[in-house]
Design a protein around this motif. Structure first.
Motif, short mmCIF file in Angstrom:
data_model
loop_
_atom_site.label_atom_id
_atom_site.label_comp_id
_atom_site.label_asym_id
_atom_site.label_seq_id
_atom_site.Cartn_x
_atom_site.Cartn_y
_atom_site.Cartn_z
N ILE A 39 1.16 -1.15 -0.27
CA ILE A 39 -0.05 0.08 0.21
C ILE A 39 0.53 1.04 0.20
N GLN A 40 0.34 2.16 -0.64
CA GLN A 40 0.96 3.71 -0.63
C GLN A 40 1.31 4.37 1.53
N ARG A 41 3.02 4.44 0.77
CA ARG A 41 3.53 4.67 2.80
C ARG A 41 2.54 5.71 3.02
N SER A 42 3.37 7.22 2.15
CA SER A 42 2.65 8.19 2.48
C SER A 42 2.10 9.47 1.09
N GLY A 43 0.60 9.19 1.47
CA GLY A 43 0.19 10.60 0.69
C GLY A 43 -1.46 9.56 0.41
N ARG A 44 -2.14 10.97 -1.41
CA ARG A 44 -2.96 10.55 -0.82
C ARG A 44 -4.22 9.45 -0.41
N LEU A 45 -3.50 8.70 -0.25
CA LEU A 45 -4.72 7.01 -0.54
C LEU A 45 -4.00 6.98 1.01
N THR A 46 -3.64 7.05 1.36
CA THR A 46 -2.39 5.83 2.98
C THR A 46 -3.98 6.09 3.98
N VAL A 104 4.65 1.38 0.69
CA VAL A 104 5.86 1.27 -0.38
C VAL A 104 5.70 3.16 -0.90
N ARG A 105 6.44 3.45 -2.13
CA ARG A 105 6.33 4.33 -3.09
C ARG A 105 4.46 3.89 -4.31
N ASP A 106 3.62 4.76 -4.48
CA ASP A 106 2.49 4.03 -4.86
C ASP A 106 3.22 3.95 -6.70
N ASP A 107 3.80 5.01 -6.83
CA ASP A 107 4.70 4.36 -8.39
C ASP A 107 5.34 2.97 -7.94
N ASP A 108 5.49 2.87 -7.15
CA ASP A 108 5.77 0.69 -7.45
C ASP A 108 4.89 0.10 -7.10
N VAL A 147 -3.72 1.17 -5.55
CA VAL A 147 -3.06 1.35 -6.02
C VAL A 147 -3.99 2.48 -7.15
N GLY A 148 -3.72 3.39 -7.32
CA GLY A 148 -4.73 4.28 -8.15
C GLY A 148 -4.68 3.43 -9.70
N ARG A 149 -5.67 3.75 -10.27
CA ARG A 149 -5.97 2.43 -11.36
C ARG A 149 -5.17 3.29 -12.39
N ASN A 150 -4.55 4.65 -12.12
CA ASN A 150 -4.01 5.81 -13.01
C ASN A 150 -2.90 4.71 -13.36
N LEU A 151 -2.18 4.46 -12.39
CA LEU A 151 -0.89 3.68 -12.54
C LEU A 151 -0.36 2.23 -12.89
N TYR A 203 -12.45 5.23 -2.99
CA TYR A 203 -11.53 6.29 -2.55
C TYR A 203 -10.37 6.78 -3.78
N GLY A 204 -9.79 8.01 -3.97
CA GLY A 204 -8.38 8.26 -5.00
C GLY A 204 -9.55 8.54 -5.51
N VAL A 205 -10.56 8.78 -6.44
CA VAL A 205 -11.15 9.27 -7.24
C VAL A 205 -10.04 10.43 -7.92
N CYS A 206 -10.40 10.10 -9.15
CA CYS A 206 -10.17 11.46 -9.69
C CYS A 206 -9.50 11.33 -11.42
N SER A 207 -9.49 11.89 -12.66
CA SER A 207 -9.56 11.42 -14.00
C SER A 207 -8.03 12.26 -14.33
N ASP A 241 -2.62 15.36 -16.60
CA ASP A 241 -2.82 15.37 -15.62
C ASP A 241 -3.72 14.76 -14.32
N LEU A 242 -3.89 14.51 -13.34
CA LEU A 242 -5.09 14.12 -12.67
C LEU A 242 -5.26 15.26 -12.18
N THR A 243 -6.83 14.82 -11.80
CA THR A 243 -7.80 16.18 -11.64
C THR A 243 -8.93 15.65 -11.15
N SER A 244 -9.19 15.90 -9.61
CA SER A 244 -10.82 15.25 -9.02
C SER A 244 -10.95 16.13 -9.22
N THR A 245 -11.79 17.81 -7.84
CA THR A 245 -12.34 18.34 -8.45
C THR A 245 -12.47 19.73 -9.32
P1 ATP Z 1 4.69 8.58 -3.62
O1 ATP Z 1 5.27 9.70 -2.92
O2 ATP Z 1 3.56 7.44 -3.00
O3 ATP Z 1 4.74 7.84 -5.10
P2 ATP Z 1 2.59 10.85 -5.22
O4 ATP Z 1 2.61 11.71 -4.75
O5 ATP Z 1 3.03 10.03 -6.39
O6 ATP Z 1 3.39 9.36 -3.74
P3 ATP Z 1 -0.29 11.04 -4.33
O7 ATP Z 1 -0.36 12.49 -4.32
O8 ATP Z 1 -0.10 10.75 -2.83
O9 ATP Z 1 1.21 10.03 -5.39
O10 ATP Z 1 -1.26 10.63 -5.45
C1 ATP Z 1 -1.52 9.41 -5.32
C2 ATP Z 1 -2.71 8.50 -6.12
O11 ATP Z 1 -4.01 9.35 -5.51
C3 ATP Z 1 -2.73 8.85 -7.16
O12 ATP Z 1 -2.11 7.75 -8.15
C4 ATP Z 1 -4.29 9.34 -7.80
O13 ATP Z 1 -4.92 7.59 -8.18
C5 ATP Z 1 -4.85 9.45 -6.41
N1 ATP Z 1 -5.35 10.73 -6.74
C6 ATP Z 1 -6.66 11.12 -6.78
N2 ATP Z 1 -7.24 12.68 -6.42
C7 ATP Z 1 -6.02 13.32 -7.08
C8 ATP Z 1 -5.94 14.19 -7.55
N3 ATP Z 1 -6.83 14.80 -7.40
N4 ATP Z 1 -3.99 14.20 -8.20
C9 ATP Z 1 -3.21 13.55 -8.10
N5 ATP Z 1 -3.94 11.94 -7.81
C10 ATP Z 1 -4.87 12.32 -7.39
#
Ligand code: ATP
Ligand code: MG
Length: 294
Positions: free
Chosen positions: A15-22, A57-61, A76-80, A96-100, A164-168
């Motif tokens: 799982i993501q160690r520290s970030g939006r999904l944690t 871990v880092r989400d990218d990994d 992890v985000g489906r985007n990755l 959760y972590g909903v974005c496009s 890029d990713l955007t949620s709102t």
């Molecule tokens: P890490 O340090 O683990 O690599 P990160 O900075 O790459 O973290 P975060 O910004 O924490 O990643 O985002 C993690 C995931 O959250 C994204 O891959 C995406 O699936 C989701 N997410 C939801 N909303 C957003 C948004 N507005 N912008 C970016 N990511 C978003």
């Protein structure tokens, strides 16, 4: 010390160690009854009451770890997953972590559709998703890969557009960008290494986890509703709340009256309460469900 992650029959989840999904991920894992320490800068935890180890871990990994089978499961985000193009099983979308992932252009630019960008320069942290999207349209724009603050690239003169990713959408607006089209809708997903998913022993434990996750997620979607009503109102009430199957109907100690119990979807909740009142229901009580085993 070498951490023995393999070969002890324990499932491994990254799982993501520290970030939006944690926060949501840890919340979900605790809510399905897993007992583990998640504080501090630990690299992994072992669940005390389930054959599962959690790696931070880092989400990218995560896509690669799951793809290679270093871990059995990942959240992890489906985007990755899409970006890395790695073959994993998506077992469950987690809500959760909903974005496009969107293509966006400067607000005042002339670009109206993706093909207008065929000869443009596009800045993104998602080069593969971007290339693939434009290749499907028969276009091959120049792609500049940057790892952060993609949305300032057009202002800096680095690119004509971004992916890029955007949620709102607020950071797009803040940077005078307008979305042109969506490449991918994303949210946090539970994914599995294909061989882990096929392995009967692991599958059994994964299925147990999935059942719990689904029960908790379903419970969040539903409320439990109790009300009293005249028997004559029952047909109308059943029409308003079809329930999961049929409502439970209990006779009251008052001739011609019954108690009705049912589950109702959060989305239609307020609307349904109004209709129930109109139908003749009284003393409507609502409670949250903790788990809903469908
Ligand atoms: P890490 O340090 O683990 O690599 P990160 O900075 O790459 O973290 P975060 O910004 O924490 O990643 O985002 C993690 C995931 O959250 C994204 O891959 C995406 O699936 C989701 N997410 C939801 N909303 C957003 C948004 N507005 N912008 C970016 N990511 C978003
Ligand atoms: Mg990352």
């Amino acid at each position: 010390m070498k951490i023995n992650l393999n070969g002890d029959g324990t499932l491994k989840l990254a799982i993501q160690r520290s970030g939006r999904l944690t926060e949501n991920t840890l919340g979900l894992l605790h809510s399905i009854g897993l007992d583990f320490e998640s504080y501090g800068q630990r690299l992994f935890s072992r669940c005390r009451n389930f054959p599962l180890s959690i790696l931070y871990v880092r989400d990218d990994d995560i896509p690669e770890y799951v793809g290679l089978g270093t871990v059995d499961l990942g959240i992890v985000g489906r985007n990755l997953i899409h970006e890395e193009g790695i073959a994993v099983e998506e077992l469950e979308a987690l809500g959760y972590g909903v974005c496009s992932l969107v293509v966006a252009v400067p607000k005042d630019s002339a670009f109206q559709e993706p093909l207008d960008l065929a000869n443009a320069t596009i800045a993104t942290s998602y080069p593969r998703s971007t290339r693939q999207f434009f290749a499907k349209l028969g276009a091959n724009p120049e792609i500049v890969t940057i790892s952060g603050s993609v949305e300032v690239a057009p202002t800096l003169g680095l690119a004509d557009a971004i992916v890029d990713l955007t949620s709102t959408g607020s950071s797009l607006i803040l940077n005078d960008l307008r979305p042109l089209t969506t490449i991918l809708d994303s949210e946090a997903v539970l994914v599995a290494h294909p061989a882990a998913w096929q392995d009967p022993k692991k599958r059994e434990a994964i299925d147990r986890l999935l059942l719990r996750i689904r029960a908790v997620r379903a419970a969040r979607r539903f409320k439990y509703l109790m009300m009293n009503a005249p028997v004559a109102a029952l047909d109308d009430i059943k029409r308003v709340v079809p329930g999961l199957k049929s409502p439970t109907i209990i006779p009251l100690d008052m001739p011609g009256w019954v108690a009705v119990h049912t589950a109702i979807e959060e989305e239609v909740f307020w609307e349904s309460i109004e209709k129930l009142r109109e139908a003749g229901a009284t003393e409507i009580l609502v409670s949250s469900l903790d788990k809903l085993l469908l």
